[in-house]
Scaffold this active site. Structure first.
Site, PDB file in Angstrom:
ATOM      1  N   CYS A 118       0.845  -1.196   0.000  1.00 31.99           N
ATOM      2  CA  CYS A 118       0.000   0.000   0.000  1.00 31.99           C
ATOM      3  C   CYS A 118       0.879   1.245   0.000  1.00 31.99           C
ATOM      4  O   CYS A 118       1.897   1.249   0.676  1.00 31.99           O
ATOM      5  CB  CYS A 118      -0.913  -0.005   1.219  1.00 31.99           C
ATOM      6  SG  CYS A 118      -2.302  -1.110   0.958  1.00 31.99           S
ATOM      7  N   PRO A 119       0.550   2.285  -0.714  1.00 29.03           N
ATOM      8  CA  PRO A 119      -0.721   2.435  -1.449  1.00 29.03           C
ATOM      9  C   PRO A 119      -0.660   2.019  -2.921  1.00 29.03           C
ATOM     10  O   PRO A 119      -1.551   2.370  -3.690  1.00 29.03           O
ATOM     11  CB  PRO A 119      -0.950   3.942  -1.361  1.00 29.03           C
ATOM     12  CG  PRO A 119       0.436   4.511  -1.458  1.00 29.03           C
ATOM     13  CD  PRO A 119       1.334   3.523  -0.752  1.00 29.03           C
TER      14      PRO A 119
END
Ligand code: SF4
Lengths: 347, 77
Positions: free
Chosen positions: B13-14
Site C-alpha cells: 500500500c498504497p
C-alpha cells in the site's frame, strides 16, 4: 450564479494539511486532496510487513483524512520522477537523506500541473512558517511558490496572514481575514484550531512524512549507493531497506535477515530476485543476499545467518543456499559467535 | 458492463490503490474490477478509497495471505 472555485490540497495524512483543507472547505471552496507516493512514504509499508504491528490500525492516513473531511483523494505514483529529486537535490539534504525543500517544490509543481489538467483554480498546503527547519522557513516559502511555477496560486491557509497575498485572496475567492497567522514550532495553535473545528482524531507523525528523515534508513540508503557505485534505485531496493536486519561484512555483499515471521513471508516473495539462505537443520530466519559474494563470502553468510537461528550454539548446522536461478547448495558450518560479528557490520 | 481482473500481488500500500485508481479511470459506471493483493492493508485502504470516490466494494475475500476485492465503478467524473 457565482463560480464554484476549486482547490487541490496536498494531503500528507497529518493534522496541518487536514486543517488547511477544512478551513478552505468552510469558505465554500470545492476541495479535493492529492497525495504523492514517492516510495519512501511511511504509510502502510512496514505495518503491512511486520506482524508485530498487527494491533496498530493499518489505515492509510491520507485516505483516512480525506474520508473524515468528505473529500476525494487522488494518490499519484511519482516513484520514477522522484529519483531525480532525491539523487540531485538543488538545495541539498536535511539532517538525514531528506531533500525536503526540493521535495516540496517538486510536489507543488506536480500539483500545479494537476490543477491545469483538471481545471482547478488553486493549490493549498498545510505548511506553517518555521514549523520545520529546512522546508518551512519564512525564506523558503517564496522559493517553493516560485520554483514550482505555482507562484500566486499557492495558498497556505495556516500561515497566510504572514505571507504576501495570493491570487485567491486578492480576487476574493477566499477571505484572507478568516485565514491564520501561525508560525514557529509550537503545535498549540493547530491543536486549538482542531478543537474548534471538532477534529479530535488525527495522526501525529514523528519526525517527517517519510523514511528519508530516519537516520537508520538513510544510512542504509547511503550504504547501498556507495557499494553499488550508482545512485539509481528500483522500488524493490528501497522497499528492502525497510525490511530485516542488514549486515554488511564487505563491499561485495550484504545480508538481509528477517526479524520475524511477517518479514520472512514478505522476503520469501523475493526468492527469484535475490540469492537466499535458510537453515535446514534448525529453525531460524531466512536471509536474502544483496551483491556479488565470492565463495568464501557465501560460507561467511551462512555462518552469520546461523547465528540468528535456534542452532546458534551448536558445533555444526546445515544451511541451504538457493540461487536466483533455482540451483541449491548445502553448507555444513559452525555458527558465528556473537562477538564475531563486528558492530560496524550492522547497518 | 465489463469486468477486469487486476493483479496487485507483492505490491505494498498504497500501490494497489494507485493501480486500482488508474484502472478505474479506463472503465465506466457499473463495470467491475477484481483486484488480488498480498498486502493486508488493502482490506482497509481499498474500501476507504472506494467510499471517498463513490465506488462500491461488492465482495471481499481473504484466504492464505491473499486478499481479493471486487469493486463496482460508481459515477465517473
Ligand atoms: S519529510 Fe520526506 S516527504 Fe516530507 S518534505 Fe521531507 S523529503 Fe519530502
Amino acid at each position: 450564479m457565482s463560480k464554484q472555485y476549486k482547490a487541490v490540497s496536498l494531503v500528507s495524512g497529518g493534522l496541518d494539511s487536514m486543517l488547511a483543507s477544512q478551513v478552505i472547505m468552510d469558505q465554500g471552496i470545492h476541495v479535493e486532496g492529492i497525495n504523492f507516493f514517492t516510495g519512501f512514504c511511511v504509510e502502510g509499508h512496514t505495518h503491512a510487513i511486520r506482524k508485530q504491528d498487527d494491533k496498530k490500525p493499518k489505515r492509510n492516513n491520507a485516505l483516512w483524512v480525506a474520508e473524515q473531511l468528505g473529500m476525494k483523494l487522488h494518490i499519484i505514483d511519482v516513484i520514477e520522477e522522484y529519483k531525480d529529486v532525491l539523487i540531485n537535490p538543488k538545495y541539498g539534504y536535511g539532517a538525514n537523506m531528506n531533500p525536503c525543500l526540493d521535495c516540496k517544490i517538486f510536489m507543488v509543481k506536480k500539483a500545479h500541473e494537476w490543477i491545469k489538467e483538471n481545471d482547478f483554480d488553486f493549490i493549498i498546503t498545510g505548511e506553517v512558517i518555521g514549523q520545520r527547519p529546512m522546508s518551512q522557513r519564512k525564506q523558503t516559502m517564496p522559493i517553493i511558490a516560485h520554483q514550482s511555477g505555482a507562484d500566486e496560486l499557492l495558498l497556505r491557509p495556516l500561515s497566510a496572514k504572514n505571507l504576501p497575498e495570493t491570487l485567491p485572496e486578492r480576487e476574493g475567492w477566499v477571505d484572507r481575514e478568516q485565514l491564520f497567522d501561525f508560525s514557529g514550532r509550537s503545535r498549540k495553535p493547530q491543536i486549538a484550531l482542531a478543537n474548534e473545528l471538532g477534529i479530535d482524531d488525527y495522526a501525529q507523525p514523528a519526525g517527517g512524512c517519510c523514511f528519508l528523515t530516519d537516520a537508520s534508513y538513510s544510512n542504509k540508503l547511503v550504504d547501498l549507493w556507495q557499494n553499488r557505485n550508482d545512485k539509481n534505485y528500483e522500488m524493490d531496493d528501497i522497499m528492502m531497506l525497510k525490511v530485516g536486519r542488514h549486515i554488511r561484512p564487505n563491499a561485495r555483499f550484504k545480508l538481509i535477515i528477517a526479524r520475524e515471521e511477517g518479514e520472512c513471508r514478505f522476503m520469501e516473495g523475493y526468492r527469484k530476485e535475490f540469492d537466499h539462505l535458510h537453515c535446514t537443520s534448525h529453525t531460524g530466519p531466512m536471509a536474502l543476499i544483496d551483491g556479488k559474494p565470492n565463495s568464501e563470502d557465501l560460507q561467511l553468510a551462512a555462518r552469520i545467518l546461523a547465528r540468528f537461528g535456534k542452532g546458534r550454539s551448536e558445533e555444526q548446522v546445515d544451511v541451504e543456499l538457493g540461487l536466483k536461478n533455482g540451483v541449491k547448495r548445502q553448507y555444513s558450518i559452525k555458527p558465528l559467535g556473537s562477538d564475531d560479528i563486528p558492530k560496524e557490520w550492522y547497518l | 458492463m465489463s469486468h477486469v481482473d487486476l493483479d496487485a500481488r507483492r505490491l505494498l500500500c498504497p500501490m494497489p490503490v494507485i493501480r486500482l485508481q488508474d484502472q478505474i479511470k479506463t472503465l465506466h459506471t457499473g463495470d467491475t474490477v477484481t483486484v488480488t493483493c498480498t498486502d493486508p492493508g488493502v482490506m482497509n485502504d481499498i474500501p476507504a478509497w472506494s467510499r471517498i470516490n463513490g465506488h462500491s466494494v461488492i465482495n471481499s475475500e481473504e484466504e492464505e495471505y491473499l486478499y481479493q476485492l471486487t469493486i463496482q465503478v460508481g459515477a465517473t467524473p
